[in-house]
Scaffold this motif. Structure first.
Motif, PDB file in Angstrom:
ATOM      1  N   ASN A  50      37.589  43.946  61.864  1.00  0.00           N
ATOM      2  CA  ASN A  50      38.829  44.671  61.528  1.00  0.00           C
ATOM      3  C   ASN A  50      39.422  44.258  60.201  1.00  0.00           C
ATOM      4  O   ASN A  50      40.635  44.308  60.027  1.00  0.00           O
ATOM      5  CB  ASN A  50      39.900  44.487  62.620  1.00  0.00           C
ATOM      6  N   ALA A  51      38.616  43.827  59.244  1.00  0.00           N
ATOM      7  CA  ALA A  51      39.147  43.494  57.917  1.00  0.00           C
ATOM      8  C   ALA A  51      38.666  44.551  56.939  1.00  0.00           C
ATOM      9  O   ALA A  51      37.842  44.283  56.069  1.00  0.00           O
ATOM     10  CB  ALA A  51      38.708  42.105  57.501  1.00  0.00           C
ATOM     11  N   GLU A  52      39.203  45.769  57.079  1.00  0.00           N
ATOM     12  CA  GLU A  52      38.670  46.879  56.292  1.00  0.00           C
ATOM     13  C   GLU A  52      38.939  46.693  54.803  1.00  0.00           C
ATOM     14  O   GLU A  52      38.056  46.863  53.967  1.00  0.00           O
ATOM     15  CB  GLU A  52      39.293  48.211  56.744  1.00  0.00           C
ATOM     16  N   PHE A  53      40.204  46.323  54.480  1.00  0.00           N
ATOM     17  CA  PHE A  53      40.579  46.213  53.067  1.00  0.00           C
ATOM     18  C   PHE A  53      39.719  45.175  52.345  1.00  0.00           C
ATOM     19  O   PHE A  53      39.210  45.425  51.259  1.00  0.00           O
ATOM     20  CB  PHE A  53      42.062  45.836  52.971  1.00  0.00           C
ATOM     21  N   LEU A  54      39.525  44.027  53.010  1.00  0.00           N
ATOM     22  CA  LEU A  54      38.778  42.959  52.338  1.00  0.00           C
ATOM     23  C   LEU A  54      37.309  43.306  52.190  1.00  0.00           C
ATOM     24  O   LEU A  54      36.678  42.922  51.205  1.00  0.00           O
ATOM     25  CB  LEU A  54      38.938  41.653  53.107  1.00  0.00           C
ATOM     26  N   SER A  55      36.757  44.058  53.142  1.00  0.00           N
ATOM     27  CA  SER A  55      35.339  44.404  52.989  1.00  0.00           C
ATOM     28  C   SER A  55      35.156  45.376  51.835  1.00  0.00           C
ATOM     29  O   SER A  55      34.188  45.272  51.077  1.00  0.00           O
ATOM     30  CB  SER A  55      34.780  44.968  54.284  1.00  0.00           C
ATOM     31  N   ILE A  56      36.114  46.307  51.667  1.00  0.00           N
ATOM     32  CA  ILE A  56      36.032  47.216  50.514  1.00  0.00           C
ATOM     33  C   ILE A  56      36.204  46.440  49.215  1.00  0.00           C
ATOM     34  O   ILE A  56      35.494  46.659  48.236  1.00  0.00           O
ATOM     35  CB  ILE A  56      37.109  48.326  50.629  1.00  0.00           C
ATOM     36  N   ILE A  57      37.152  45.471  49.229  1.00  0.00           N
ATOM     37  CA  ILE A  57      37.382  44.645  48.034  1.00  0.00           C
ATOM     38  C   ILE A  57      36.137  43.837  47.696  1.00  0.00           C
ATOM     39  O   ILE A  57      35.770  43.682  46.531  1.00  0.00           O
ATOM     40  CB  ILE A  57      38.592  43.718  48.275  1.00  0.00           C
ATOM     41  N   LEU A  58      35.455  43.349  48.732  1.00  0.00           N
ATOM     42  CA  LEU A  58      34.243  42.554  48.489  1.00  0.00           C
ATOM     43  C   LEU A  58      33.193  43.399  47.783  1.00  0.00           C
ATOM     44  O   LEU A  58      32.541  42.935  46.847  1.00  0.00           O
ATOM     45  CB  LEU A  58      33.698  42.030  49.812  1.00  0.00           C
ATOM     46  N   ILE A  59      33.055  44.662  48.227  1.00  0.00           N
ATOM     47  CA  ILE A  59      32.063  45.527  47.574  1.00  0.00           C
ATOM     48  C   ILE A  59      32.516  45.863  46.157  1.00  0.00           C
ATOM     49  O   ILE A  59      31.773  45.690  45.192  1.00  0.00           O
ATOM     50  CB  ILE A  59      31.868  46.831  48.384  1.00  0.00           C
ATOM     51  N   LEU A  60      33.788  46.305  46.019  1.00  0.00           N
ATOM     52  CA  LEU A  60      34.236  46.813  44.712  1.00  0.00           C
ATOM     53  C   LEU A  60      34.339  45.699  43.687  1.00  0.00           C
ATOM     54  O   LEU A  60      33.802  45.801  42.585  1.00  0.00           O
ATOM     55  CB  LEU A  60      35.598  47.511  44.856  1.00  0.00           C
ATOM     56  N   VAL A  61      35.032  44.598  44.057  1.00  0.00           N
ATOM     57  CA  VAL A  61      35.294  43.559  43.064  1.00  0.00           C
ATOM     58  C   VAL A  61      34.085  42.662  42.893  1.00  0.00           C
ATOM     59  O   VAL A  61      33.676  42.358  41.771  1.00  0.00           O
ATOM     60  CB  VAL A  61      36.532  42.742  43.474  1.00  0.00           C
ATOM     61  N   TYR A  62      33.468  42.255  44.007  1.00  0.00           N
ATOM     62  CA  TYR A  62      32.382  41.296  43.885  1.00  0.00           C
ATOM     63  C   TYR A  62      31.114  41.928  43.377  1.00  0.00           C
ATOM     64  O   TYR A  62      30.562  41.505  42.378  1.00  0.00           O
ATOM     65  CB  TYR A  62      32.165  40.595  45.229  1.00  0.00           C
ATOM     66  N   VAL A  63      30.659  42.968  44.113  1.00  0.00           N
ATOM     67  CA  VAL A  63      29.410  43.601  43.685  1.00  0.00           C
ATOM     68  C   VAL A  63      29.623  44.340  42.367  1.00  0.00           C
ATOM     69  O   VAL A  63      28.777  44.337  41.479  1.00  0.00           O
ATOM     70  CB  VAL A  63      28.906  44.537  44.790  1.00  0.00           C
TER      71      VAL A  63
END
Lengths: 200, 101
Positions: A50-63
């Motif tokens: 249930n950590a939707e925002f952080l998973s999107i941030i991980l893809i966008l910012v990290y990758v």
């Protein structure tokens, strides 16, 4: 076996595999690609929690940003891989030993330690509604506003320091020379002209 | 519902892989930085796991700040590697002994 468990098992195996490939592969570009794969797998696992925002941030910012930075640096540097490769085997037993000891310790510690944890042990005071992003934003801009601003300052620090580190001296640019400026004497700047000499 | 210990074991395996990676790749400093990134990932995993299972959003806030700091750290680290390579023409850890530490 539920669908959730199947997704968890698939992506966790993929995560462990890609993490192993990151440390084993000799080519730095391949290692960066496998690191991207492991970030992707962990983003899926964060979605399960249930950590939707952080998973999107991980893809966008990290990758999208940090890994591209890694790839740029890897491709800019002309690395001679031959002498890196030869001593790889020497440290393999040590690495294996460290891995086994730490993994066994942590697994034995975590295995039944938190099995009786109550999911609602903390009252749900922070939960406004089901929207994860909205809740995070609410917390970030009220309770953690000072920490949020400090994070902005840290990012600014990162920008300034990485630019000043990599900036090359270019003779076309105008620089201050503090050493010369401090060591200047009165005679360098000031020339006293006698009145008679001036009249001549 | 997946038990909490599964997630915790996964994150501890990830952490120990990253730690072993630091010991194995003692030559290539870029892969050392990548192992550090994996370590931070497993730490973030732990924050999210406990935050989720205790129904507290503070864990996710902390992950947000950790991500910020790690992004700045890796940018500065890569800048240092670029400067080092420009001066030494190598990223081998053994060649970086200029400070005689």
């Amino acid at each position: 076996m539920s669908t959730e468990l199947l997704i968890f098992i698939f992506f966790s195996l993929l995560l462990v595999f890609s993490a192993l490939k990151v440390i084993i592969v000799n080519n730095s570009v391949k290692a960066a690609i496998f690191l991207v794969l492991s970030f992707f797998c962990s983003a899926v696992l964060w979605l399960l929690m249930n950590a939707e925002f952080l998973s999107i941030i991980l893809i966008l910012v990290y990758v999208g940003a940090v890994m591209v930075l890694f790839l740029f640096v890897v491709m800019m540097l002309d690395i001679n891989l031959s002498n890196i490769k030869e001593k790889f085997v020497n440290y393999l037993p040590l690495g294996l030993f460290i891995f086994l000891v730490i993994a066994l310790l942590l697994i034995l510690f975590f295995d039944n330690q938190f099995s009786d944890v109550d999911r609602n042990i903390v009252t749900e005071i922070n939960i406004l509604n089901d929207n994860n992003t909205m809740n995070l934003g609410y917390l970030l801009f009220t309770e953690y506003i000072i920490a949020f601003e400090i994070a902005g300052i840290i990012l600014l620090l990162g920008i300034i320091s990485s630019i000043t580190l990599t900036q090359q001296k270019n003779n076309d640019n105008k620089y201050q020379a503090p050493h010369d400026q401090i060591n200047v004497t009165k005679s360098d700047r000031l020339k006293i002209i006698k009145d008679e000499e001036f009249r001549k | 519902m997946i038990p909490m210990s599964y997630y915790l074991i996964l994150s501890s395996i990830l952490f120990s892989i990253a730690l072993a990676g630091i010991f194995i790749n003692r030559k290539n400093i870029i892969i050392l930085l990548m192992s550090l990134e994996l370590m931070f990932l497993s730490i973030n995993f732990n924050f999210i796991i406990f935050g989720n299972f205790l129904s507290d959003l503070t864990g996710q806030i902390f992950v947000f700040f950790v991500l910020t700091v790690v992004a700045a750290e890796s940018a500065i680290g890569l800048a240092i590697i670029v400067v080092l390579f420009r001066n030494k023409k190598s990223i081998n850890v053994d060649d970086i002994g200029g400070l005689k530490g």
